[in-house]
Scaffold this motif. Sequence first.
Motif, PDB file in Angstrom:
ATOM      1  N   GLY A  41       0.789  -1.226   0.000  1.00 34.79           N
ATOM      2  CA  GLY A  41       0.000   0.000   0.000  1.00 34.79           C
ATOM      3  C   GLY A  41       0.819   1.273   0.000  1.00 34.79           C
ATOM      4  N   VAL A  42       2.130   1.161   0.152  1.00 30.84           N
ATOM      5  CA  VAL A  42       3.008   2.337   0.074  1.00 30.84           C
ATOM      6  C   VAL A  42       3.727   2.266  -1.271  1.00 30.84           C
ATOM      7  CG1 VAL A  42       4.974   3.582   1.054  1.00 30.84           C
ATOM      8  CG2 VAL A  42       3.331   2.423   2.563  1.00 30.84           C
ATOM      9  N   PRO A  43       3.402   3.174  -2.192  1.00 27.92           N
ATOM     10  CA  PRO A  43       4.060   3.146  -3.504  1.00 27.92           C
ATOM     11  C   PRO A  43       5.559   3.421  -3.388  1.00 27.92           C
ATOM     12  CG  PRO A  43       2.161   4.623  -3.509  1.00 27.92           C
ATOM     13  CD  PRO A  43       2.431   4.255  -2.087  1.00 27.92           C
ATOM     14  N   GLU A  44       6.318   2.669  -4.171  1.00 29.84           N
ATOM     15  CA  GLU A  44       7.761   2.880  -4.240  1.00 29.84           C
ATOM     16  C   GLU A  44       8.078   3.631  -5.520  1.00 29.84           C
ATOM     17  OE1 GLU A  44      11.960   0.430  -4.491  1.00 29.84           O
ATOM     18  OE2 GLU A  44      10.144  -0.649  -3.907  1.00 29.84           O
ATOM     19  N   LEU A  45       8.850   4.681  -5.394  1.00 27.41           N
ATOM     20  CA  LEU A  45       9.137   5.502  -6.568  1.00 27.41           C
ATOM     21  C   LEU A  45      10.485   5.194  -7.172  1.00 27.41           C
ATOM     22  CD1 LEU A  45      11.322   8.074  -6.250  1.00 27.41           C
ATOM     23  CD2 LEU A  45       9.564   8.880  -4.719  1.00 27.41           C
ATOM     24  N   THR A  46      10.577   5.518  -8.450  1.00 26.40           N
ATOM     25  CA  THR A  46      11.824   5.482  -9.201  1.00 26.40           C
ATOM     26  C   THR A  46      11.972   6.834  -9.882  1.00 26.40           C
ATOM     27  OG1 THR A  46      11.537   3.117  -9.633  1.00 26.40           O
ATOM     28  CG2 THR A  46      13.112   4.297 -11.021  1.00 26.40           C
ATOM     29  N   LEU A  47      13.170   7.375  -9.864  1.00 30.71           N
ATOM     30  CA  LEU A  47      13.463   8.656 -10.496  1.00 30.71           C
ATOM     31  C   LEU A  47      14.684   8.489 -11.387  1.00 30.71           C
ATOM     32  CD1 LEU A  47      13.219  11.806 -10.768  1.00 30.71           C
ATOM     33  CD2 LEU A  47      14.716  11.937  -8.767  1.00 30.71           C
ATOM     34  N   LEU A  85       5.135  13.989  -8.367  1.00 35.49           N
ATOM     35  CA  LEU A  85       4.753  12.638  -7.967  1.00 35.49           C
ATOM     36  C   LEU A  85       4.144  12.643  -6.569  1.00 35.49           C
ATOM     37  CD1 LEU A  85       4.992   9.720  -9.231  1.00 35.49           C
ATOM     38  CD2 LEU A  85       6.695   9.371  -7.437  1.00 35.49           C
ATOM     39  N   ALA A  86       4.700  13.418  -5.655  1.00 41.29           N
ATOM     40  CA  ALA A  86       4.141  13.507  -4.302  1.00 41.29           C
ATOM     41  C   ALA A  86       2.734  14.084  -4.333  1.00 41.29           C
ATOM     42  CB  ALA A  86       5.056  14.353  -3.407  1.00 41.29           C
ATOM     43  N   ARG A  87       2.509  15.098  -5.172  1.00 39.85           N
ATOM     44  CA  ARG A  87       1.151  15.665  -5.300  1.00 39.85           C
ATOM     45  C   ARG A  87       0.178  14.607  -5.814  1.00 39.85           C
ATOM     46  NH1 ARG A  87       3.984  20.431  -6.509  1.00 39.85           N
ATOM     47  NH2 ARG A  87       4.250  19.923  -8.700  1.00 39.85           N
ATOM     48  N   GLU A  88       0.607  13.865  -6.813  1.00 34.41           N
ATOM     49  CA  GLU A  88      -0.260  12.829  -7.377  1.00 34.41           C
ATOM     50  C   GLU A  88      -0.516  11.710  -6.370  1.00 34.41           C
ATOM     51  OE1 GLU A  88      -2.785  10.887  -9.974  1.00 34.41           O
ATOM     52  OE2 GLU A  88      -2.060  12.949 -10.026  1.00 34.41           O
ATOM     53  N   ALA A  89       0.493  11.326  -5.621  1.00 36.87           N
ATOM     54  CA  ALA A  89       0.312  10.286  -4.599  1.00 36.87           C
ATOM     55  C   ALA A  89      -0.726  10.726  -3.577  1.00 36.87           C
ATOM     56  CB  ALA A  89       1.639   9.979  -3.914  1.00 36.87           C
ATOM     57  N   ALA A  90      -0.623  11.958  -3.102  1.00 42.69           N
ATOM     58  CA  ALA A  90      -1.597  12.467  -2.136  1.00 42.69           C
ATOM     59  C   ALA A  90      -2.993  12.517  -2.744  1.00 42.69           C
ATOM     60  CB  ALA A  90      -1.172  13.851  -1.643  1.00 42.69           C
ATOM     61  N   ALA A  91      -3.100  12.951  -4.001  1.00 43.05           N
ATOM     62  CA  ALA A  91      -4.400  13.027  -4.674  1.00 43.05           C
ATOM     63  C   ALA A  91      -5.024  11.638  -4.814  1.00 43.05           C
ATOM     64  CB  ALA A  91      -4.250  13.685  -6.048  1.00 43.05           C
ATOM     65  N   THR A 107      25.094  -0.664   1.867  1.00 39.57           N
ATOM     66  CA  THR A 107      25.400   0.426   0.930  1.00 39.57           C
ATOM     67  C   THR A 107      24.211   1.314   0.576  1.00 39.57           C
ATOM     68  OG1 THR A 107      24.964  -1.022  -0.954  1.00 39.57           O
ATOM     69  CG2 THR A 107      27.244  -0.914  -0.157  1.00 39.57           C
ATOM     70  N   ALA A 108      22.995   0.936   0.975  1.00 37.10           N
ATOM     71  CA  ALA A 108      21.808   1.674   0.536  1.00 37.10           C
ATOM     72  C   ALA A 108      20.889   1.984   1.703  1.00 37.10           C
ATOM     73  CB  ALA A 108      21.057   0.868  -0.519  1.00 37.10           C
ATOM     74  N   ASP A 109      20.073   2.984   1.490  1.00 35.52           N
ATOM     75  CA  ASP A 109      19.059   3.368   2.465  1.00 35.52           C
ATOM     76  C   ASP A 109      17.678   3.266   1.837  1.00 35.52           C
ATOM     77  OD1 ASP A 109      20.906   4.048   4.482  1.00 35.52           O
ATOM     78  OD2 ASP A 109      21.096   6.085   3.702  1.00 35.52           O
ATOM     79  N   THR A 110      16.718   2.833   2.633  1.00 32.60           N
ATOM     80  CA  THR A 110      15.309   2.915   2.272  1.00 32.60           C
ATOM     81  C   THR A 110      14.795   4.186   2.931  1.00 32.60           C
ATOM     82  OG1 THR A 110      15.073   0.536   2.124  1.00 32.60           O
ATOM     83  CG2 THR A 110      13.047   1.809   2.431  1.00 32.60           C
ATOM     84  N   MET A 111      14.144   5.027   2.133  1.00 28.89           N
ATOM     85  CA  MET A 111      13.675   6.310   2.619  1.00 28.89           C
ATOM     86  C   MET A 111      12.170   6.431   2.385  1.00 28.89           C
ATOM     87  SD  MET A 111      16.798   8.715   1.237  1.00 28.89           S
ATOM     88  CE  MET A 111      16.651   9.947   2.549  1.00 28.89           C
ATOM     89  N   VAL A 112      11.523   7.215   3.256  1.00 31.13           N
ATOM     90  CA  VAL A 112      10.079   7.418   3.173  1.00 31.13           C
ATOM     91  C   VAL A 112       9.789   8.897   3.364  1.00 31.13           C
ATOM     92  CG1 VAL A 112       7.868   6.938   4.329  1.00 31.13           C
ATOM     93  CG2 VAL A 112       9.524   5.103   4.007  1.00 31.13           C
ATOM     94  N   ARG A 113       8.737   9.333   2.675  1.00 26.98           N
ATOM     95  CA  ARG A 113       8.239  10.703   2.852  1.00 26.98           C
ATOM     96  C   ARG A 113       6.729  10.632   3.033  1.00 26.98           C
ATOM     97  NH1 ARG A 113       7.232  15.598  -1.392  1.00 26.98           N
ATOM     98  NH2 ARG A 113       6.166  16.866   0.146  1.00 26.98           N
ATOM     99  N   THR A 114       6.231  11.391   3.990  1.00 28.18           N
ATOM    100  CA  THR A 114       4.792  11.547   4.148  1.00 28.18           C
ATOM    101  C   THR A 114       4.324  12.567   3.124  1.00 28.18           C
ATOM    102  OG1 THR A 114       4.957  11.085   6.496  1.00 28.18           O
ATOM    103  CG2 THR A 114       2.968  12.228   5.755  1.00 28.18           C
ATOM    104  N   VAL A 115       3.230  12.248   2.415  1.00 25.76           N
ATOM    105  CA  VAL A 115       2.761  13.146   1.362  1.00 25.76           C
ATOM    106  C   VAL A 115       1.433  13.823   1.692  1.00 25.76           C
ATOM    107  CG1 VAL A 115       4.036  12.022  -0.485  1.00 25.76           C
ATOM    108  CG2 VAL A 115       1.718  11.242   0.042  1.00 25.76           C
ATOM    109  N   ARG A 116       0.816  13.458   2.803  1.00 26.87           N
ATOM    110  CA  ARG A 116      -0.407  14.156   3.230  1.00 26.87           C
ATOM    111  C   ARG A 116      -0.541  14.134   4.704  1.00 26.87           C
ATOM    112  NH1 ARG A 116      -5.407  10.351   3.235  1.00 26.87           N
ATOM    113  NH2 ARG A 116      -4.367   8.374   3.216  1.00 26.87           N
TER     114      ARG A 116
END
Length: 163
Positions: free
Chosen positions: A90-96, A115-121, A154-163
């Motif tokens: 249920g949490v979309p994973e993004l690629t840039l 993308l964050a605006r669209e995710a919140a929408a 070597t990597a981090d998993t990161m999350v952002r709240t969008v709403r």
Amino acid sequence: MNAFRIRPATGEDARVLADMLVEAANWDPARARSRVTVLEDPAVRHYVAGWQRPGDFGCVAEDARGVAVGACWARLFPANAPGYGFVAAGVPELTLGVYPQWRAQGAGRALLRELAREAAARGHARLSLSVQRANFAQRLYISEGYVTVASSETADTMVRTVR
């Protein structure tokens, strides 16, 4: 700054997203792999395979001539087939991905914000991603509010709240 515009990604953008996935995978020119090698890797390919599935969304940056210069998109993955940045179903994973000549010119930031605006929408509360710690893009993610929630060697998993 070069002029670009952001538009929604459509089902016709599978090739563009594959190109940007290769760019994202090849962020370190010293370790670049061929397009075929990148897209043959099942762990990478599933970020674009079958685009545009229900629930997939994204955006594309185009130059003044309408040529894609970058893209950012998100997919939902199940717990039994997670992406590198998976945090929960249920949490979309993004690629840039952005072509090198367009990096550090605002395209990546504009794509992330759209993308964050669209995710919140769409009703999503968070977005996730995975980034190699040595990748310069990590600074962009931090500046856009992404926080590290898990780490590997070597990597981090990161999350952002969008709403």
